[in-house]
Structure formats: structure tokens, C-alpha cells
Design a protein around this motif. Structure first.
Motif: not given
Length: 107
Positions: A43-58
């Protein structure tokens, strides 16, 4: 930014992208608490979820998050004891006298 856990998350993500499980283990706190901290950082704009094609979210630092580690604003680890999840950070001020820079580079 007032939470040591959030600061530690930023430090870890500076090293590499990580998923929730990795971050939770490194912090030695529950996944739910880690997720809450990640949500605040997103929400503070310091981190994002990296889009991936698997079940884990980086998660990874945004350019704004990476700026915390730039030459203008350095984040230094003062103490790091992962087993107790106690990490203290200090922000180095932007306005360092040139003589201080010369002394530190010669040491």
C-alpha cells in the motif's frame, strides 16, 4: 516504516525476490503477520507482488523501495539477530559533510 519487521522485509527483498513462506521463516513470525506487513508495504508503494505462472507469489521491491538503498538514502543494518527477530536499522542522513566521507573511505 516504524516496524522492525517491515524494515527487515525490505532488507531481505533488496537481496532477492521472496515468497511469503520464505519471508515468514526469516522473520520467525506467522505467515499472517508477515502478510499484514507485506500489505502495508504494498500500500505504501515500496513492494509489489511479482506476477508468476505458478501458485507461489513472489514479492519484490518497487523502484521507490529500491531508492531506500540508494546513495542518497542508505539503510544500514546495525544489529541482526534472526533467531530473535530483532533487527535495528539506521537511516544515514543525506547531508554528510565531505570531510566525513573522506575519513570513512580512508578507514
Amino acid at each position: 516504516m516504524s516496524s522492525p519487521n517491515r524494515l527487515f522485509i525490505l532488507q531481505l527483498l533488496k537481496l532477492r525476490n521472496m515468497n511469503l513462506t520464505n519471508l515468514s521463516k526469516m522473520l520467525s513470525i506467522p505467515k499472517s503477520s508477515t502478510y499484514k506487513n507485506l500489505t502495508i508495504l504494498i500500500e505504501s508503494g515500496l513492494v509489489i507482488k511479482e506476477p508468476t505462472n505458478n501458485k507461489w507469489r513472489y514479492y519484490k521491491l518497487t523502484p521507490k523501495g529500491a531508492m531506500l538503498f540508494s546513495n542518497e538514502s542508505k539503510m544500514l543494518i546495525i544489529s541482526n539477530d534472526i533467531s530473535k527477530s530483532s533487527v535495528r536499522f539506521a537511516l544515514k542522513p543525506n547531508s554528510i559533510h565531505e570531510s566525513s566521507k573522506d575519513q570513512s573511505s580512508s578507514e
